[in-house]
Scaffold this motif. Structure first.
Motif, PDB file in Angstrom:
ATOM      1  N   LEU A  24     115.806 -75.120 -40.054  1.00 23.55           N
ATOM      2  CA  LEU A  24     114.477 -74.495 -40.061  1.00 23.55           C
ATOM      3  C   LEU A  24     114.256 -73.713 -38.751  1.00 23.55           C
ATOM      4  O   LEU A  24     113.178 -72.918 -38.610  1.00 23.55           O
ATOM      5  CB  LEU A  24     113.665 -75.856 -39.639  1.00 23.55           C
ATOM      6  CG  LEU A  24     113.584 -76.684 -40.912  1.00 23.55           C
ATOM      7  CD1 LEU A  24     112.909 -78.192 -40.431  1.00 23.55           C
ATOM      8  CD2 LEU A  24     112.822 -76.226 -42.057  1.00 23.55           C
ATOM      9  N   GLY A  25     114.765 -73.903 -37.907  1.00 25.79           N
ATOM     10  CA  GLY A  25     114.413 -72.892 -36.211  1.00 25.79           C
ATOM     11  C   GLY A  25     113.098 -73.631 -35.612  1.00 25.79           C
ATOM     12  O   GLY A  25     113.183 -74.831 -35.406  1.00 25.79           O
ATOM     13  N   LYS A  26     112.263 -72.899 -35.541  1.00 26.12           N
ATOM     14  CA  LYS A  26     111.101 -73.232 -34.905  1.00 26.12           C
ATOM     15  C   LYS A  26     110.008 -73.307 -36.103  1.00 26.12           C
ATOM     16  O   LYS A  26     109.004 -74.033 -35.751  1.00 26.12           O
ATOM     17  CB  LYS A  26     110.428 -72.066 -34.109  1.00 26.12           C
ATOM     18  CG  LYS A  26     111.302 -72.145 -32.573  1.00 26.12           C
ATOM     19  CD  LYS A  26     110.771 -71.054 -31.838  1.00 26.12           C
ATOM     20  CE  LYS A  26     111.585 -70.969 -30.666  1.00 26.12           C
ATOM     21  NZ  LYS A  26     111.096 -70.085 -29.525  1.00 26.12           N
ATOM     22  N   ARG A  27     110.417 -72.849 -37.387  1.00 32.23           N
ATOM     23  CA  ARG A  27     109.457 -73.395 -38.376  1.00 32.23           C
ATOM     24  C   ARG A  27     109.603 -74.502 -38.984  1.00 32.23           C
ATOM     25  O   ARG A  27     110.494 -75.404 -38.600  1.00 32.23           O
ATOM     26  CB  ARG A  27     109.606 -72.120 -39.410  1.00 32.23           C
ATOM     27  CG  ARG A  27     108.870 -70.875 -39.165  1.00 32.23           C
ATOM     28  CD  ARG A  27     109.094 -69.971 -40.038  1.00 32.23           C
ATOM     29  NE  ARG A  27     110.422 -69.186 -39.761  1.00 32.23           N
ATOM     30  CZ  ARG A  27     110.995 -68.414 -40.445  1.00 32.23           C
ATOM     31  NH1 ARG A  27     110.698 -68.207 -41.620  1.00 32.23           N
ATOM     32  NH2 ARG A  27     112.238 -67.707 -40.218  1.00 32.23           N
ATOM     33  N   GLY A  28     108.826 -74.984 -39.910  1.00 32.24           N
ATOM     34  CA  GLY A  28     108.957 -76.145 -40.724  1.00 32.24           C
ATOM     35  C   GLY A  28     107.843 -77.044 -40.262  1.00 32.24           C
ATOM     36  O   GLY A  28     106.928 -76.967 -39.596  1.00 32.24           O
ATOM     37  N   ARG A  29     107.546 -77.899 -41.405  1.00 33.47           N
ATOM     38  CA  ARG A  29     106.363 -78.710 -41.335  1.00 33.47           C
ATOM     39  C   ARG A  29     106.544 -80.438 -41.619  1.00 33.47           C
ATOM     40  O   ARG A  29     107.601 -80.384 -42.174  1.00 33.47           O
ATOM     41  CB  ARG A  29     105.225 -78.287 -42.292  1.00 33.47           C
ATOM     42  CG  ARG A  29     105.532 -78.528 -43.665  1.00 33.47           C
ATOM     43  CD  ARG A  29     104.528 -77.862 -44.617  1.00 33.47           C
ATOM     44  NE  ARG A  29     104.957 -77.274 -45.656  1.00 33.47           N
ATOM     45  CZ  ARG A  29     104.293 -76.411 -46.424  1.00 33.47           C
ATOM     46  NH1 ARG A  29     103.070 -76.479 -46.583  1.00 33.47           N
ATOM     47  NH2 ARG A  29     104.883 -75.696 -47.280  1.00 33.47           N
ATOM     48  N   ARG A  54     111.069 -83.303 -41.597  1.00 34.08           N
ATOM     49  CA  ARG A  54     110.649 -81.921 -41.515  1.00 34.08           C
ATOM     50  C   ARG A  54     111.190 -81.168 -42.740  1.00 34.08           C
ATOM     51  O   ARG A  54     112.153 -81.084 -43.188  1.00 34.08           O
ATOM     52  CB  ARG A  54     111.296 -81.281 -40.274  1.00 34.08           C
ATOM     53  CG  ARG A  54     111.255 -82.035 -39.004  1.00 34.08           C
ATOM     54  CD  ARG A  54     109.911 -81.721 -38.673  1.00 34.08           C
ATOM     55  NE  ARG A  54     109.294 -80.278 -38.227  1.00 34.08           N
ATOM     56  CZ  ARG A  54     108.328 -80.145 -37.800  1.00 34.08           C
ATOM     57  NH1 ARG A  54     107.364 -80.774 -37.757  1.00 34.08           N
ATOM     58  NH2 ARG A  54     108.089 -78.718 -37.493  1.00 34.08           N
ATOM     59  N   LEU A  55     110.210 -80.279 -43.028  1.00 32.61           N
ATOM     60  CA  LEU A  55     110.476 -79.584 -44.631  1.00 32.61           C
ATOM     61  C   LEU A  55     110.073 -78.188 -44.251  1.00 32.61           C
ATOM     62  O   LEU A  55     109.112 -77.803 -43.456  1.00 32.61           O
ATOM     63  CB  LEU A  55     109.442 -79.994 -45.537  1.00 32.61           C
ATOM     64  CG  LEU A  55     109.412 -81.491 -45.737  1.00 32.61           C
ATOM     65  CD1 LEU A  55     108.265 -82.019 -46.508  1.00 32.61           C
ATOM     66  CD2 LEU A  55     110.594 -81.900 -46.544  1.00 32.61           C
ATOM     67  N   CYS A  56     110.957 -77.318 -45.004  1.00 34.58           N
ATOM     68  CA  CYS A  56     110.620 -75.604 -44.825  1.00 34.58           C
ATOM     69  C   CYS A  56     109.485 -75.288 -45.756  1.00 34.58           C
ATOM     70  O   CYS A  56     109.090 -76.041 -46.491  1.00 34.58           O
ATOM     71  CB  CYS A  56     112.036 -75.127 -45.180  1.00 34.58           C
ATOM     72  SG  CYS A  56     112.447 -74.859 -46.911  1.00 34.58           S
ATOM     73  N   THR A  57     109.227 -73.768 -45.408  1.00 40.35           N
ATOM     74  CA  THR A  57     108.289 -73.428 -46.146  1.00 40.35           C
ATOM     75  C   THR A  57     108.620 -72.247 -46.881  1.00 40.35           C
ATOM     76  O   THR A  57     107.815 -71.460 -47.283  1.00 40.35           O
ATOM     77  CB  THR A  57     107.068 -72.987 -44.892  1.00 40.35           C
ATOM     78  OG1 THR A  57     107.586 -71.874 -44.038  1.00 40.35           O
ATOM     79  CG2 THR A  57     106.449 -74.374 -44.205  1.00 40.35           C
ATOM     80  N   ALA A  58     109.704 -72.356 -47.366  1.00 41.14           N
ATOM     81  CA  ALA A  58     110.326 -71.245 -47.934  1.00 41.14           C
ATOM     82  C   ALA A  58     109.682 -70.971 -49.632  1.00 41.14           C
ATOM     83  O   ALA A  58     109.202 -72.235 -49.893  1.00 41.14           O
ATOM     84  CB  ALA A  58     111.953 -71.417 -48.390  1.00 41.14           C
ATOM     85  N   ARG A  59     109.540 -70.070 -49.989  1.00 38.75           N
ATOM     86  CA  ARG A  59     108.796 -70.129 -51.363  1.00 38.75           C
ATOM     87  C   ARG A  59     109.848 -70.298 -52.539  1.00 38.75           C
ATOM     88  O   ARG A  59     110.124 -69.100 -53.106  1.00 38.75           O
ATOM     89  CB  ARG A  59     108.099 -68.757 -51.565  1.00 38.75           C
ATOM     90  CG  ARG A  59     106.927 -68.577 -50.447  1.00 38.75           C
ATOM     91  CD  ARG A  59     106.371 -67.239 -50.457  1.00 38.75           C
ATOM     92  NE  ARG A  59     105.286 -67.076 -49.648  1.00 38.75           N
ATOM     93  CZ  ARG A  59     104.095 -67.426 -49.651  1.00 38.75           C
ATOM     94  NH1 ARG A  59     103.503 -67.333 -50.593  1.00 38.75           N
ATOM     95  NH2 ARG A  59     103.294 -66.982 -48.636  1.00 38.75           N
TER      96      ARG A  59
END
Length: 55
Positions: free
Chosen positions: A14-19, A28-33
């Motif tokens: 995730l790095g700094k991203r994720g929700r 924590r979940l990724c926001t990849a499409r």
């Protein structure tokens, strides 16, 4: 060295991203499409998931 945070559904870094999980389990979940979306996929795996009652 610190452990990297990974998506609870697809295991991507995730790095700094994720929700966070919308049900509040702390995952924590990724926001990849990609299909299915990790938010939808984690919905069935979430420990805070309450299945609908059958009548």
């Amino acid at each position: 060295m610190t452990a990297r945070v990974r998506c609870a559904a697809c295991d991507r870094p995730l790095g700094k991203r994720g929700r966070p999980c919308v049900r509040g389990c702390g995952a924590r979940l990724c926001t990849a499409r990609h299909i299915p979306a990790c938010n939808d996929l984690h919905g069935g795996q979430c420990p805070n998931h309450t299945p609908p009652e059958e009548t």
